[in-house]
Design an enzyme around this catalytic site. Structure first.
Site, PDB file in Angstrom:
ATOM      1  N   HIS A 116      33.698  37.319  39.251  1.00 50.96           N
ATOM      2  CA  HIS A 116      33.624  35.908  38.848  1.00 50.96           C
ATOM      3  C   HIS A 116      33.742  34.966  40.046  1.00 50.96           C
ATOM      4  O   HIS A 116      32.922  34.066  40.228  1.00 50.96           O
ATOM      5  CB  HIS A 116      34.713  35.594  37.825  1.00 50.96           C
ATOM      6  CG  HIS A 116      34.649  34.200  37.279  1.00 50.96           C
ATOM      7  ND1 HIS A 116      35.108  33.104  37.969  1.00 50.96           N
ATOM      8  CD2 HIS A 116      34.157  33.723  36.119  1.00 50.96           C
ATOM      9  CE1 HIS A 116      34.905  32.013  37.249  1.00 50.96           C
ATOM     10  NE2 HIS A 116      34.327  32.369  36.115  1.00 50.96           N
ATOM     11  N   ASP A 117      34.787  35.179  40.855  1.00 51.06           N
ATOM     12  CA  ASP A 117      35.008  34.307  42.015  1.00 51.06           C
ATOM     13  C   ASP A 117      34.367  34.885  43.275  1.00 51.06           C
ATOM     14  O   ASP A 117      34.516  34.322  44.350  1.00 51.06           O
ATOM     15  CB  ASP A 117      36.515  34.146  42.264  1.00 51.06           C
ATOM     16  CG  ASP A 117      37.194  33.316  41.184  1.00 51.06           C
ATOM     17  OD1 ASP A 117      36.478  32.764  40.321  1.00 51.06           O
ATOM     18  OD2 ASP A 117      38.438  33.229  41.206  1.00 51.06           O
ATOM     19  N   THR A 118      33.712  36.027  43.131  1.00 51.17           N
ATOM     20  CA  THR A 118      33.182  36.726  44.313  1.00 51.17           C
ATOM     21  C   THR A 118      31.720  37.076  44.083  1.00 51.17           C
ATOM     22  O   THR A 118      30.897  36.187  43.927  1.00 51.17           O
ATOM     23  CB  THR A 118      34.037  37.980  44.595  1.00 51.17           C
ATOM     24  OG1 THR A 118      34.161  38.745  43.380  1.00 51.17           O
ATOM     25  CG2 THR A 118      35.420  37.609  45.106  1.00 51.17           C
ATOM     26  N   MET A 152      39.974  38.010  38.594  1.00 47.73           N
ATOM     27  CA  MET A 152      38.856  37.104  38.881  1.00 47.73           C
ATOM     28  C   MET A 152      38.160  37.415  40.215  1.00 47.73           C
ATOM     29  O   MET A 152      37.034  36.989  40.439  1.00 47.73           O
ATOM     30  CB  MET A 152      39.365  35.656  38.875  1.00 47.73           C
ATOM     31  CG  MET A 152      39.761  35.192  37.493  1.00 47.73           C
ATOM     32  SD  MET A 152      38.349  34.738  36.469  1.00 47.73           S
ATOM     33  CE  MET A 152      38.125  33.036  37.000  1.00 47.73           C
TER      34      MET A 152
END
Ligand SMILES: *[C@@H]1O[C@H](CO)[C@@H](O)[C@H](O)[C@H]1NC(C)=O
Ligand SMILES: *[C@@H]1O[C@H](CO)[C@@H](O)[C@H](O)[C@H]1NC(C)=O
Ligand SMILES: *[C@@H]1O[C@H](CO)[C@@H](O)[C@H](O)[C@H]1NC(C)=O
Ligand SMILES: *[C@@H]1O[C@H](CO)[C@@H](O)[C@H](O)[C@H]1NC(C)=O
Ligand SMILES: CC(=O)N[C@H]1CO[C@H](CO)[C@@H](O)[C@@H]1O
Length: 402
Positions: A215-217, A210
């Site tokens: 996605h999280d970055t 992730m």
């Protein structure tokens, strides 16, 4: 047969002994217990394809087309291959796009929940196994081979690592009910072991974690991950062996604009004269199935895979005809930003669609096992080999009301 059994590094019996309380448990103690004994396999095969002998998809997350195209690392790889400028995701959010890319439909899914596709739905691995073609999935930071849990966080930082929603084949009961199939769903630690041992399969799906997938970055972090992962593989004969690599994104980030995803085809299977070119034919995630079907002369799933355009350089070798979007609303007015009704839709249910048992595309027919399961329900089928796929605003026409 085509599969090598020498690579089995644990036995079925040992799995039975140490399996966690539930195959979907995410408690670290259960996960570590299962990690110690999980069955891992590395089947290999060498079935010649018409345009490539190995196919690898690497999926990134939630990035608008222009952002990805401008990233220096994505640009680096785009210059080594063919840009697909008109590859459009099938809906939002993530999970239905992954589900679609291997099964030929997303059955109305409109979220990222814990989903199990019924046993009687086939996916691309049924087609590959039918022709003796080895396959494997590599999910970065999945804690062990065949893990079915919802997610797995980094045990030191508590950050998201692995998520089930980005692991397409784990969503299918027809896969997870088979220990041999689960044994092909591995992490990237195993990727590097398989690479070193020259035991990579012929069909692969790779999902970074992730952080690494953006996605999280951000696409910048995804680009840096891609560069360190893929650049060394470009010259590795254990990876590049008439190999076609697809770099793509599950969906565009902005829901109010069309869901076009930046995508690149590269690898030593791409003809030299096409390096640095752009292909503006219409594709979607179903093209990932139809291209593999055309290359190895596989049967079809009888779903949206049948009508999907085959990537043009492959189509030129397989004799598949490329089609243009021809119906209304026109393609530029289709956003693909909501899901149509279906068995997984949270707002509007619709029955499980029946595959087209009599599909035919350039000589390819529906997998006999699919026909056997579904033939008696043929009147309920809404797939007719069309290129134009439905979305939430233009749902499929069922032969009965829902
Ligand atoms: C990857 O999977 C293997 C096989 O199940 C396991 O032994 C290993 O610990 C996993 N690696 C990571 C980083 O979780
Ligand atoms: C994700 O992968 C990267 C490298 O590929 C690693 O540095 C990182 O620790 C992993 N997990 C998280 C939560 O960032
Ligand atoms: C899809 O995009 C259209 C056009 O921008 C917009 O009107 C609609 O609200 C969007 N739907 C969703 C669910 O975001
Ligand atoms: C397929 O499975 C679903 C869900 O279990 C069931 O409702 C349906 O009747 C099955 N259909 C066929 C043809 O097997
Ligand atoms: C069709 C398309 O690519 N849609 C959009 C994806 O996101 C970028 C950035 O917002 C837009 O510029 C694209 O037009």
């Amino acid at each position: 047969m085509f599969f090598s059994t020498a690579a089995v590094v644990a036995t079925l019996a040992s799995v039975a002994v140490a399996a966690p309380a539930s195959p979907t448990a995410t408690d670290p103690a259960d996960v570590y217990a299962a990690q110690a004994t999980a069955l891992t396999q590395s089947p290999t095969s060498k079935v010649k394809g018409k345009a490539f002998d190995r196919y690898v998809s690497i999926w990134f997350e939630n990035t608008d087309y222009d952002m990805a195209a401008a990233d220096p690392n994505f640009k680096f790889f785009a210059e080594k291959g063919i840009i697909l400028s008109n590859n459009i995701a099938v809906t939002h959010p993530s999970e239905p796009n992954y589900m679609a890319a291997v099964g030929g439909d997303y059955f109305g899914l409109d979220g990222d929940p814990f989903t199990q596709v019924p046993q009687n739905v086939s996916s691309v691995v049924d087609l590959l196994e039918d022709k003796g073609i080895s396959w494997g999935l590599y999910q970065e930071d999945m804690p062990y081979t065949g893990y079915q849990g919802f997610d797995w966080v980094n045990q030191k930082t508590g950050q998201n690592d692995y998520v089930r929603k980005h692991n397409p084949e784990i969503l299918y009961n027809s896969v997870v009910t088979s220990p041999e199939r689960l044994a092909n769903i591995k992490n990237t630690t195993m990727f590097f072991e398989d690479l070193k041992a020259n035991k990579l399969p012929q069909w692969m799906f790779i999902t970074p974690n992730m952080t690494s997938d953006g996605h999280d970055t951000s696409v910048t972090v995804a680009g840096v991950w891609l560069k360190q992962f893929l650049a060394p593989l470009l010259d590795d004969p254990n990876f590049m062996d008439n190999t076609l690599v697809l770099l793509t994104f599950d969906e565009n980030e902005t829901y109010s604009i069309q869901n076009r995803v930046f995508s690149v085809l590269l690898g030593d299977a791409v003809p030299k004269e096409l390096v640095g070119t752009t292909d503006d034919n219409y594709y979607n995630h179903y093209s990932e199935i139809s291209t593999v079907e055309a290359n190895w002369d596989l049967h079809t799933l009888g779903r949206w895979d049948v009508g999907a355009n085959v990537f043009s350089y492959v189509a030129a070798k397989t004799g598949d005809r490329l089609r243009k979007w021809s119906t209304t609303p026109p393609l530029n007015e289709r956003y693909f930003n909501t899901s149509y009704p279906g068995i997984f839709n949270s707002k509007k249910w619709a029955p499980q669609p029946v595959p087209d048992c009599h599909s035919r595309r350039n000589g390819r027919t529906t997998l006999p096992a699919i026909k056997k399961t579904w033939e008696q329900e043929q009147d309920k089928n809404y797939y007719h080999g069309q290129l134009e796929i439905p979305d939430g605003a233009n749902p499929p026409v069922y032969p009965y009301t829902y």
